[in-house]
Scaffold this motif. Structure first.
Motif, PDB file in Angstrom:
ATOM      1  N   GLY A 171       0.817  -1.210   0.000  1.00 22.78           N
ATOM      2  CA  GLY A 171       0.000   0.000   0.000  1.00 22.78           C
ATOM      3  C   GLY A 171       0.844   1.251   0.000  1.00 22.78           C
ATOM      4  O   GLY A 171       0.535   2.234  -0.704  1.00 22.78           O
ATOM      5  N   GLY A 172       1.931   1.262   0.793  1.00 19.05           N
ATOM      6  CA  GLY A 172       2.797   2.434   0.833  1.00 19.05           C
ATOM      7  C   GLY A 172       3.454   2.713  -0.501  1.00 19.05           C
ATOM      8  O   GLY A 172       3.525   3.869  -0.953  1.00 19.05           O
ATOM      9  N   VAL A 173       3.924   1.654  -1.146  1.00 20.86           N
ATOM     10  CA  VAL A 173       4.562   1.828  -2.459  1.00 20.86           C
ATOM     11  C   VAL A 173       3.553   2.348  -3.482  1.00 20.86           C
ATOM     12  O   VAL A 173       3.841   3.273  -4.259  1.00 20.86           O
ATOM     13  CB  VAL A 173       5.172   0.497  -2.927  1.00 20.86           C
ATOM     14  CG1 VAL A 173       5.641   0.607  -4.382  1.00 20.86           C
ATOM     15  CG2 VAL A 173       6.331   0.108  -2.023  1.00 20.86           C
ATOM     16  N   VAL A 197       4.073   5.887  -7.657  1.00 21.95           N
ATOM     17  CA  VAL A 197       2.901   5.302  -8.330  1.00 21.95           C
ATOM     18  C   VAL A 197       1.740   6.303  -8.301  1.00 21.95           C
ATOM     19  O   VAL A 197       1.587   7.109  -9.211  1.00 21.95           O
ATOM     20  CB  VAL A 197       2.499   3.957  -7.695  1.00 21.95           C
ATOM     21  CG1 VAL A 197       1.330   3.325  -8.471  1.00 21.95           C
ATOM     22  CG2 VAL A 197       3.683   2.992  -7.695  1.00 21.95           C
ATOM     23  N   ALA A 198       0.902   6.269  -7.272  1.00 23.97           N
ATOM     24  CA  ALA A 198      -0.303   7.107  -7.246  1.00 23.97           C
ATOM     25  C   ALA A 198      -0.012   8.550  -6.855  1.00 23.97           C
ATOM     26  O   ALA A 198      -0.720   9.466  -7.269  1.00 23.97           O
ATOM     27  CB  ALA A 198      -1.333   6.499  -6.288  1.00 23.97           C
ATOM     28  N   SER A 205       7.377   3.026   3.525  1.00 25.45           N
ATOM     29  CA  SER A 205       7.425   2.305   2.256  1.00 25.45           C
ATOM     30  C   SER A 205       7.188   3.248   1.078  1.00 25.45           C
ATOM     31  O   SER A 205       7.725   3.026  -0.021  1.00 25.45           O
ATOM     32  CB  SER A 205       6.412   1.159   2.236  1.00 25.45           C
ATOM     33  OG  SER A 205       5.115   1.623   2.555  1.00 25.45           O
ATOM     34  N   ALA A 206       6.396   4.311   1.299  1.00 29.44           N
ATOM     35  CA  ALA A 206       6.220   5.320   0.248  1.00 29.44           C
ATOM     36  C   ALA A 206       7.518   6.072  -0.003  1.00 29.44           C
ATOM     37  O   ALA A 206       7.761   6.582  -1.100  1.00 29.44           O
ATOM     38  CB  ALA A 206       5.098   6.288   0.632  1.00 29.44           C
TER      39      ALA A 206
END
Length: 731
Positions: free
Chosen positions: A36-38, A44-45, A283-284
């Motif tokens: 989810g973080g990535v 990504v988003a 993770s983001a």
């Protein structure tokens, strides 16, 4: 749009949703959080931009880690460590050294990093952590020994990993090339953190113990002091705040304030929120290109960690401890890393980047590669591996009894004698084994969700004497097992009897209060025993005034009897009962006979009973005693009413009072004061020098035969041995 408020809001919301979703899907939450973080991150988003927080990112990470480590400190148990099997002690000493040095050597050889940086990298993957291992153990029902080892390794190793990591960072960041200066600086940092943590912990413990803060404010008061201690320690010396919060948590755990259980629940909820926010942010923040930069080197490092260092740790720690090969293989396979490793890696990576270390970002990359691989690969495959290795535990259906210690222990002993798996928490968790090493103390009760001895609890009986205690326990356990499977021993008129305050099913409402029953058990006036029954066959009179069934037992299932005074037909082959002991009845009845002659008389009944006595005592002067008894009957009948007569005599040929019972279904030619013909004759013969014993025996006979329903039950029997067993049940 790089908005810091949106970044935090999305991180919190997404983290919480993903944790809830992972729980529903029964997969490790970290798997979804990392993905989810990535996906939400800038690569990504683009909804989460950790860089938008600037230096505030360090603050967010630091405060979140503080909450997580304080909650970890609350779960630490010095007494639990002392009682732990030697293998756990080895894993926390020898095993830590093997992992730390093994990873450091691997990183040094593969990447060519300096020894200080390689040691820091090794220290970051020491920890497994309960936030990762506990959900996996709830999904994988391994044997108790394996569960115990993995759980306590996770609980204890977080604090050790933090201390080792801080020491390594001190050495790496020190301008002095020697060892003495970094060690001295670490010791100073340790003293600052330990001192402020001790102060914060003592203030929390004393304030809560003396009730200077209301219970409803205890959690926020403790949290505010922990944050203050963390900030103050860091202001004096960087990273000492981490040591401060662990120390504060340990102090509070050791002092055991009454609010500790509620505090742990509150901190656990905060910890889950912190984990969700942190993993999304961290993770983001990852630069995925860094993983490809390390390429094959990263694969080698992760492979050595999984397939060389962990097995070496386990085989060294379990040497000579009686573990089977398959048990060692499972322990070697399962060592997922979690939030503490991730947050410490990100925190030190930011610090090293500020110091200009070119490998700072790769430190984070290695740690996250180990986290992602161990959680995804080991966490998802653990059930399959456990089944393949044959280390799964056969599930039980367990009753947990909480509250009055003596009552809880008596109920658990009765259930276990009936073949039911049951436990109780008093000063120690009891009922699982007679082996002292299998017990845990009250200090560890708050960890009941993860203790293997409570993992199978699916029904709970609350027997607290105080309504407030029942309410608090019911709120916790009804949520876990469901309200329909959580029962509260309640008497009418008590505050929690008919309200929503206690989310449990009221039961045993016609029985005395738990406190009263507990005192009677301690005084040997009541007893919990197991009786044989016939399913769906009712025996009116067997249960009622003196014997109250609490559970019907069928195979390995215990069905609670909500109203023991009107139980209805048994639904099982055994019954766990609460019985009133009739003093003097044990061993009193020597023989039972049926008198079926036509037109039976009192003389004939007494003569028949004296013949039975003479069979046991051949020197008995039958005629003399018969004349004496009949002479007394002529002047003052021993027919006491209810169809019962208790003729009695003294004779020095018996060593103790003995009773012989005759059942006369047709009735004798004499009646009691109520006009009812005598149908039960209980002859009592006692030594002349035991007047008190004689009177006690008379009282016991009158007591047991005064129950009209029980008398009718006896008269319905056709076998003397069955009558004797029914009488013995009331002794």
């Amino acid at each position: 749009m790089e908005d810091p408020t949106l970044t935090l809001a999305v991180s919190a919301a997404a983290g919480t949703v993903l944790i809830v979703t992972a729980d529903r899907l029964r997969v490790p939450s970290i798997v979804l959080l990392l993905l989810g973080g990535v996906l939400l991150g800038p690569e990504v988003a683009g909804f989460v931009h950790p860089a938008s927080l600037g230096h505030g990112l360090e603050t967010v990470i630091g405060l979140a880690v503080a909450v997580i480590l304080f909650e970890g400190g609350l779960t630490l148990s010095i007494s639990g460590y002392r009682r732990a099997p030697r293998v756990i002690q080895r894993m926390l000493t020898v095993g830590v050294l093997i992992t730390w040095l093994g990873v450091a050597i691997t990183v040094h050889l593969v990447l060519g990093w300096s020894p200080p940086l390689a040691l820091l990298a090794g220290s970051l993957v020491i920890v497994t952590g309960p936030t990762v291992i506990s959900p996996i153990l709830r999904r994988v029902r391994v044997t108790e020994r394996l569960h115990h080892v993995l759980y306590w390794e996770g609980v204890m190793i977080d604090a050790i990993g933090v201390f080792v990591a801080v020491l390594c960072f001190e050495w790496l960041s020190s301008p002095d090339d020697g060892v003495i200066a970094p060690v001295a600086s670490f010791l100073l940092r340790f003293l600052v953190g330990a001192a402020l943590g001790l102060v914060a912990g003592v203030i929390i413990a004393v304030t809560l113990a003396r009730r200077w803060v209301a219970d409803e404010h205890a959690n926020i008061f403790a949290l505010s002091l922990v944050v203050l201690g963390f900030g103050s320690a860091n202001a004096l010396m960087d990273e000492s705040g981490l040591l401060a919060v662990v120390t504060a948590g340990l102090v509070v755990a050791v002092t055991r304030p009454v609010q500790l259980s509620k505090m742990k629940t509150f901190k656990l909820e905060l910890t889950e929120l912190a984990i969700g926010v942190l993993f999304i942010l961290l993770s983001a923040k990852l630069d995925l290109s860094r993983f490809s930069e390390l390429g094959l080197d990263l694969v080698i490092i992760v492979g050595v960690v999984l397939f060389v260092i962990r097995p070496l740790n386990i085989f060294a720690s379990t040497l000579g401890q009686g573990f089977r090969r398959n048990e060692k293989l499972f322990l070697s396979w399962l060592a997922p890393r979690g939030i503490v490793a991730a947050s410490m890696a990100s925190l030190f990576s930011l610090r090293l980047a500020e110091l200009g270390n070119p490998n700072a970002v790769h430190l984070e990359t290695i740690t996250y590669a180990v986290i992602g691989t161990t959680v995804a690969l080991q966490g998802l495959s653990a059930p399959m591996v456990a089944r393949a290795l044959g280390v799964c535990e056969v599930p039980h259906r367990t009753w947990l009894v909480l509250g009055q210690r003596s009552l809880g222990q008596a109920l658990v002993r009765g259930l276990r004698r009936a073949g039911i798996h049951a436990v109780t928490i008093g000063d120690r968790l009891q009922g699982v084994s007679s082996d002292e090493s299998s017990l845990i103390s009250v200090d560890d009760v708050a960890q009941s969700d993860d203790d293997p001895r409570l993992a199978d609890v699916d029904q709970v009986l609350l027997v607290h004497s105080a309504a407030r205690d029942r309410q608090l326990a019911a709120r916790v356990w009804a949520q876990r097992v469901g309200r329909s499977r959580c029962y509260s021993w309640t008497i009418p008129g008590q505050p929690d009897a008919d309200t929503e305050e206690t989310p449990a099913q009221p039961t045993f409402t016609t029985c005395p209060a738990p406190a009263e029953v507990a005192v009677s058990l301690e005084n040997n006036e009541l007893a919990v025993e197991v009786l044989q029954t016939t399913a769906n066959v009712e025996e009116p009179g067997r249960f009622g005034r003196d014997i109250r069934p609490l559970f019907w037992i069928r195979a390995d299932t215990a069905e609670l009897v909500s109203d023991p005074t009107s139980p209805g037909p048994p639904t099982g082959e055994l019954a766990v009962v609460l019985k009133r002991r009739i003093k003097g009845l044990a061993g009193l009845v020597a023989d039972v006979t049926f008198l079926t002659t036509p037109r039976p008389t009192m003389r004939g009944a007494v003569l028949r009973l004296l013949e039975e006595v003479a069979h046991d005592y051949p020197t008995l002067p039958v005629d003399g005693i018969l004349d004496g008894i009949l002479g007394r009957e002529a002047t003052m009948s021993t027919a006491i009413g209810g169809g019962v007569a208790v003729p009695h005599a003294y004779w020095d040929g018996v060593a103790q009072p003995r009773s012989y019972l005759a059942l006369v279904p047709e009735g004798l030619d004499v009646a009691g004061p109520d006009g009812e013909p005598v149908r039960l004759v209980a002859l009592l013969v006692s030594p002349p020098d035991q007047a008190k014993g004689h009177l006690r025996a008379l009282g016991a006979l009158v007591d047991v035969l005064s129950d009209e329903h029980f008398r009718d039950l006896l008269l319905r029997q056709r076998m003397p041995a069955r009558v004797a067993r029914l009488l013995a049940e009331r002794a």
